[in-house]
Motif scaffolding. Structure first.
Motif, short mmCIF file in Angstrom:
data_model
loop_
_atom_site.label_atom_id
_atom_site.label_comp_id
_atom_site.label_asym_id
_atom_site.label_seq_id
_atom_site.Cartn_x
_atom_site.Cartn_y
_atom_site.Cartn_z
N UNK A 19 -2.76 2.75 -0.69
CA UNK A 19 -2.62 1.96 -1.92
C UNK A 19 -1.38 1.08 -1.86
N UNK A 20 -0.23 1.66 -1.53
CA UNK A 20 1.00 0.87 -1.48
C UNK A 20 0.88 -0.27 -0.48
N UNK A 21 0.34 0.01 0.69
CA UNK A 21 0.20 -1.01 1.72
C UNK A 21 -0.67 -2.18 1.28
N UNK A 22 -1.79 -1.87 0.65
CA UNK A 22 -2.68 -2.93 0.19
C UNK A 22 -2.06 -3.74 -0.94
N UNK A 23 -1.41 -3.07 -1.87
CA UNK A 23 -0.81 -3.79 -2.99
C UNK A 23 0.34 -4.69 -2.54
N UNK A 24 1.17 -4.19 -1.63
CA UNK A 24 2.33 -4.96 -1.18
C UNK A 24 1.95 -6.23 -0.42
N UNK A 25 0.72 -6.30 0.08
CA UNK A 25 0.24 -7.49 0.78
C UNK A 25 -0.16 -8.61 -0.18
N UNK A 26 -0.34 -8.29 -1.45
CA UNK A 26 -0.83 -9.25 -2.43
C UNK A 26 0.27 -10.18 -2.91
N UNK A 27 -0.04 -11.47 -3.00
CA UNK A 27 0.92 -12.43 -3.51
C UNK A 27 1.22 -12.11 -4.98
N UNK A 28 2.49 -12.11 -5.32
CA UNK A 28 2.87 -11.85 -6.71
C UNK A 28 3.30 -10.42 -6.98
N UNK A 29 3.04 -9.52 -6.04
CA UNK A 29 3.48 -8.13 -6.21
C UNK A 29 4.84 -7.96 -5.55
#
Length: 72
Positions: A19-29
């Protein structure tokens, strides 16, 4: 903006990295932290780039149902 997502119980520590890995890849997070014992995902983000609903969708696509979302 800070958003907390409350999910069903996590079953393994590898859920955290996924979860953390996928979220941190998103622009704006700016930050993402999974609290394993409380089944909570804490996210700091730019609401102009990514909304709470979009974050919820990402977590659910990974296979973790979100029970509620609280933003501040």
């Amino acid at each position: 903006m800070k958003t907390n997502l409350y999910t069903e119980t996590f079953t393994c520590p590898s859920c955290i990295k996924k979860i953390e890995g996928n979220l941190k890849k998103q622009e704006g997070i700016e930050a993402a932290k999974v609290l394993f014992n409380s089944s909570k995902v804490k996210v700091e983000h730019d609401e102009g780039k990514i909304t709470s609903d979009e974050i919820k969708g990402i977590v659910e696509k990974l296979g973790y149902p979100v029970l509620s979302v609280k933003s501040s």
